[in-house]
Design an enzyme around this catalytic site. Structure first.
Site, PDB file in Angstrom:
ATOM      1  N   GLY A  71     110.083   5.242 -78.584  1.00 44.70           N
ATOM      2  CA  GLY A  71     109.559   5.908 -77.399  1.00 44.70           C
ATOM      3  C   GLY A  71     110.281   7.207 -77.175  1.00 44.70           C
ATOM      4  O   GLY A  71     110.934   7.743 -78.074  1.00 44.70           O
ATOM      5  N   ASP A 191     114.568   1.128 -63.102  1.00 45.59           N
ATOM      6  CA  ASP A 191     113.399   1.242 -63.979  1.00 45.59           C
ATOM      7  C   ASP A 191     112.880  -0.146 -64.345  1.00 45.59           C
ATOM      8  O   ASP A 191     112.569  -0.420 -65.504  1.00 45.59           O
ATOM      9  CB  ASP A 191     113.740   2.038 -65.237  1.00 45.59           C
ATOM     10  CG  ASP A 191     112.495   2.590 -65.936  1.00 45.59           C
ATOM     11  OD1 ASP A 191     111.421   2.627 -65.298  1.00 45.59           O
ATOM     12  OD2 ASP A 191     112.595   2.987 -67.111  1.00 45.59           O
TER      13      ASP A 191
END
Length: 333
Positions: A71, A191
């Protein structure tokens, strides 16, 4: 829309490596950082599970086996280290924001000194990455316990297997347990979302990816938030409205994110549709939240679930339960 996380809130100023520090130096070894970040003595023998985490990676003992994910942060590999299967995360240097890359790497180590069943454990980390282990200009690498290659995002949206209520409850309780532990140590994840929750072969949820985490200060309240990292941290669909407003970070921000994640577990749908900026505006200005008119909330039990979710993502921070209170509510559900 301002970002909730300024550079100075991710880590103490002492932990920012200056430009003249060599690639192999570690801010964790700088003087004056306090006992909580001291690197314990090395123990190279015995099982990894019994070793303290280390600021040195013994590269000659490390072998990448296969890639398991990638990512914006970099890449994760299944690897062999000191005779055991581990996960190797290579954090890449972002060409547009190198400061954010370094902040993310050091924030990953905020939980390195902690150990809990529902938190992915850090085993070793280093900013000294040999050329044959480099990956898109890696600024550092982290060796962690290998949980598996599945996360809740895949279970929710890519798997045909049913997500019965008991299973959703167990997953939610695992995440609440992780947050209770982290918050007790004044660590906020910032997160929490399905891709950052790994699922072990035994069905245990483990919270991962601490690149946005923040160690709160015990002595004084958090200072005001500055809007410097506009795209560097967190996920807009799970971000608490007070952070979007630029208000101080508290552990209740994680409870908001967990509420959105629990809704995803129950409905197996994305929380919002539409343009990102429109969603951000609506969350802050119009109290937009995922729909509670879904069929799973129609029963008496479903209405209790909806009420709990409403508390978790309340715009009033004080109305949200703590992780410990949420865990008790889930246990009694």
């Amino acid at each position: 829309m301002p970002s909730p996380i300024p550079p100075t809130r991710l880590l103490p100023k002492d932990l920012f490596p200056s430009a003249d520090i060599s690639v192999c130096s570690s801010p964790l070894q700088q003087r004056g950082l306090g006992a909580t970040l001291q690197v314990p003595p090395q123990r190279l023998h015995g099982k990894l599970g019994s070793r303290p985490w280390s600021s040195v990676i013994h590269w000659q003992q490390l072998r990448c086996v296969e890639a398991v994910g990638s990512g914006g942060f970099g890449s994760v590999y299944r690897a062999e280290y000191l005779g055991q299967t581990v996960a190797l995360k290579k954090v890449k240097r972002r060409s547009k924001n190198r400061l954010a890359s370094r902040q993310s790497f050091w924030a990953e180590l905020n939980a390195a000194h902690l150990s809990h069943r529902n938190v992915v454990r850090v085993l070793a980390a280093s900013t000294c990455v040999p050329a044959d282990f480099q990956d898109e200009g890696s600024i550092g690498a982290i060796v962690m316990e290998f949980v598996g290659s599945r996360n809740l995002q895949q279970v929710i949206y890519e798997s045909p297997e049913p997500l019965e209520e008991a299973r959703c409850l167990r997953f939610s309780s695992d995440m609440a347990e992780a947050l209770r532990f982290l918050h007790a140590h004044l660590l906020v994840h910032l997160d929490v979302k399905p891709p950052n929750v790994l699922l072990s072969p035994g069905g245990v949820c483990k919270l991962a990816d601490f690149g946005c985490s923040l160690q709160l200060e015990r002595e004084r309240a958090p200072s005001s938030i500055s809007p410097l990292l506009s795209h560097g941290c967190g996920t807009y669909s799970h971000r608490a409205p007070e952070l979007l407003r630029g208000q101080p970070v508290t552990p209740k921000a994680d409870i908001f994110s967990l509420g959105i994640t629990m809704w995803q577990l129950l409905t197996r749908e994305p929380p919002y549709t539409g343009d990102r900026q429109h969603v951000l505006y609506a969350v802050v200005a119009r109290d937009l939240r995922p729909s509670l008119s879904h069929a799973v909330f129609a029963s008496a039990q479903g209405r209790r679930r909806a009420e709990l979710l409403g508390r978790c993502w309340s715009a009033e921070v004080r109305r949200r339960p703590s992780a410990e209170e949420l865990l008790e509510l889930l246990r009694s559900a």
